[in-house]
Design a protein around this motif. Structure first.
Motif, short mmCIF file in Angstrom:
data_model
loop_
_atom_site.label_atom_id
_atom_site.label_comp_id
_atom_site.label_asym_id
_atom_site.label_seq_id
_atom_site.Cartn_x
_atom_site.Cartn_y
_atom_site.Cartn_z
N GLY A 76 23.04 134.63 88.29
CA GLY A 76 23.58 135.64 87.40
C GLY A 76 22.76 136.91 87.32
O GLY A 76 22.80 137.63 86.33
N GLY A 77 21.99 137.20 88.39
CA GLY A 77 21.16 138.40 88.40
C GLY A 77 19.79 138.21 87.79
O GLY A 77 18.95 139.10 87.86
N GLN A 78 19.54 137.05 87.16
CA GLN A 78 18.24 136.78 86.55
C GLN A 78 17.38 135.98 87.53
O GLN A 78 17.82 134.96 88.06
CB GLN A 78 18.39 136.00 85.24
CG GLN A 78 17.05 135.66 84.58
CD GLN A 78 17.21 134.98 83.23
OE1 GLN A 78 18.13 135.28 82.48
NE2 GLN A 78 16.31 134.07 82.91
N VAL A 79 16.14 136.44 87.73
CA VAL A 79 15.23 135.74 88.64
C VAL A 79 14.78 134.42 88.02
O VAL A 79 14.89 134.21 86.81
CB VAL A 79 14.00 136.60 88.98
CG1 VAL A 79 14.42 137.85 89.75
CG2 VAL A 79 13.21 136.95 87.74
N ALA A 80 14.25 133.54 88.87
CA ALA A 80 13.85 132.22 88.43
C ALA A 80 12.52 132.25 87.67
O ALA A 80 11.71 133.17 87.84
CB ALA A 80 13.73 131.30 89.64
N ASP A 81 12.33 131.22 86.86
CA ASP A 81 11.04 131.04 86.19
C ASP A 81 9.98 130.61 87.20
O ASP A 81 10.28 129.99 88.22
CB ASP A 81 11.14 129.96 85.11
CG ASP A 81 11.86 130.43 83.86
OD1 ASP A 81 11.72 131.62 83.52
OD2 ASP A 81 12.55 129.60 83.22
N HIS A 82 8.74 130.94 86.89
CA HIS A 82 7.58 130.41 87.60
C HIS A 82 6.82 129.50 86.65
O HIS A 82 7.06 129.49 85.43
CB HIS A 82 6.67 131.54 88.06
CG HIS A 82 7.25 132.38 89.13
ND1 HIS A 82 6.59 133.46 89.69
CD2 HIS A 82 8.45 132.33 89.78
CE1 HIS A 82 7.33 134.02 90.61
NE2 HIS A 82 8.47 133.36 90.68
N GLY A 83 5.89 128.72 87.17
CA GLY A 83 5.09 127.86 86.31
C GLY A 83 4.45 126.74 87.09
O GLY A 83 4.19 126.88 88.29
N VAL A 84 4.23 125.60 86.43
CA VAL A 84 3.56 124.48 87.08
C VAL A 84 4.24 123.16 86.74
O VAL A 84 4.84 123.00 85.67
CB VAL A 84 2.06 124.40 86.68
CG1 VAL A 84 1.30 125.60 87.18
CG2 VAL A 84 1.91 124.26 85.16
N ILE A 85 4.13 122.24 87.68
CA ILE A 85 4.51 120.85 87.47
C ILE A 85 3.25 120.03 87.72
O ILE A 85 2.55 120.24 88.73
CB ILE A 85 5.63 120.42 88.43
CG1 ILE A 85 6.92 121.20 88.13
CG2 ILE A 85 5.90 118.92 88.34
CD1 ILE A 85 8.03 120.97 89.15
N GLY A 86 2.93 119.09 86.81
CA GLY A 86 1.70 118.33 87.00
C GLY A 86 1.70 117.06 86.19
O GLY A 86 2.63 116.76 85.44
#
Length: 453
Positions: A76-86
């Motif tokens: 929808g024109g919105q970029v994805a989130d960034h972050g971490v999985i751990g």
């Protein structure tokens, strides 16, 4: 965003095709509207080099699919989130640089294992980069306000034609028949900031498509919607169908600033803008620049405009004075050049070269020579570095007797490896062989002797 996209392309753009998951891999539950982190997500699939894998080892790039996630996938024109999985003690850590949702509803977390390893079936925590999400939410909410402001300022014909929402920039495409004026842009920017300052509450709710339409919610005609839709309402200024993440109050968007407006297609315009911290950074840099300029000009900031106008006026006057002095110098030099000329078949033949003259300076000298001596046939050369610029001028009498400036350039410029041409009374050309310049200037006498009748 570009680095993440390149990483995804390197993995075969698996977010949309390329991975065949087994039937036991369920769709991902998205919990990101309500939660920024989860401690009990389960790894339901791992992908390495376009194939499902049992494990991801340290240093390996790949994809993790969870049974639930707070990460918003690009759409929808919105970029994805960034972050971490751990894992809870962070002995295993996966850096998420992009998220895509495939057709089966699985959220594909792209990234790299920076510590430890991961196995299918493992329980993990997942946390988004919250400041980045908040910046995106500010930009996304601002695009809704911008849409409303454009319709208010330009008219109800304005419809959204696309958008891009990033942490540092928002881009909004809309239908409109002409470029926006400075007054239009100012009015739109002011209206958006008024919406923000008013502090409208932002409410999201799920409604049936029919109810959403009956309430007047706006939608993109190019999008396909299900029977139940998510409606985002901002006070009484905006109501749109939207699946993106938003603020809970317009006041949290911070200052809004339009940075560009231009055409992207027939009948479609684009606005680029900043909001929140990005706008504040721009304003801070501009203010620092203003203070620096005021210091250089030795005035107070509020006096800078008046001082700049004075300086510009002074510069114009100085330039006029310099041009007048140059004109006098050229007139004096013209007399000397004419005095050094030769008589060839009753015509005054003049050849001259100097380093550092501009083409404009050559033209002025040529005009003076031609106007002062109707019988003149002159070849002037300016040398700048390895380049020669020629100007030939012929007075009325010289032209009448068959000596033409254009023919002089066409004949003599090639001696220096150049070419050119022009009118009978004035012509220009160039050359590159400096060693042949004296020969070229000397050839003028023979040319006039041959052509004059």
């Amino acid at each position: 965003r570009q680095r993440a996209r390149k990483a995804r392309e390197a993995l075969g753009d698996l977010g949309w095709a390329g991975v065949e998951f087994g039937k036991e891999v369920p769709a991902t539950e998205f919990i990101g509207y309500d939660y920024n982190t989860t401690e009990d997500a389960k790894i339901v699939a791992l992908v390495v080099e376009n194939e499902q894998a049992e494990a991801l080892m340290e240093g390996v790039e790949g994809i993790i699919v969870l049974d639930k996630t707070p990460f918003y996938a690009e759409m929808g024109g919105q970029v994805a989130d960034h972050g971490v999985i751990g894992t809870k003690a962070l002995e295993n850590l996966f850096q998420v640089t992009d998220v895509q949702k495939n057709k089966g509803g699985k959220y594909m977390h792209y990234g790299k294992v920076v510590k430890g390893s991961f196995q299918a079936g493992q329980m993990v925590s997942a946390s988004i980069d919250l400041p980045r999400r908040q910046a995106i939410a500010r930009a996304h909410s601002a695009t809704h306000l911008l849409h409303a402001a454009l319709r208010q300022v330009l008219g109800d014909h304005v419809q959204q034609a696309g958008s891009l929402v990033e942490p540092a920039l928002l881009r909004f495409d809309f239908t409109h028949f002409s470029a926006m004026t400075a007054a239009d842009l100012s009015a739109v920017e002011r209206t958006v900031n008024d919406f923000i300052l008013y502090g409208y509450p932002i409410r999201t709710e799920e409604l049936s498509m029919e109810e959403a339409k009956s309430r007047g919610a706006m939608a993109l005609f190019s999008e396909k919607y299900g029977d139940t839709v998510r409606v985002v309402t901002m006070g009484d200024c905006s109501m749109e169908l939207c699946g993106g993440t938003h603020l809970d109050n317009t006041a949290k968007a911070g200052p809004f600033r339009i940075t560009a407006e231009f055409s992207v297609a027939s009948g479609v315009r684009r606005i680029e803008a900043t909001v929140g911290h990005c706008t504040m950074d721009i304003l801070s840099r501009n203010h620092a620049l203003l203070l620096h300029l005021a210091e250089l000009m030795k005035v107070k900031p509020n006096e800078l405009e008046h001082k700049a106008e004075q300086q510009i006026l002074e510069i114009r006057e100085l330039r006029q004075t310099i041009e007048k002095l140059k004109a006098k110098e050229f007139l004096g030099e013209t007399d000397q050049v004419l005095m050094s000329g030769k008589q060839v078949k009753g015509l005054k033949v003049v050849s001259f070269s100097r380093s550092g003259l501009s083409a404009d300076d050559l033209r002025k000298m040529g005009d003076f020579l031609r106007d002062k001596e109707p019988a003149v046939a002159a070849l002037l050369a300016a040398v700048n570095g390895e380049k020669i610029t020629f100007l030939a001028v012929c007075g009325k009498e010289a032209v009448a007797r068959g000596v033409k400036a254009g023919d002089i350039i066409k004949t003599i410029a090639p001696i220096c490896g150049g070419k050119g041409g022009g009118k009978p009374d004035s012509a220009m050309g160039g050359g590159t062989d400096l060693l042949k310049l004296d020969d070229a200037l000397a050839a003028l006498d023979d040319f006039v002797s041959e052509k004059a009748n």
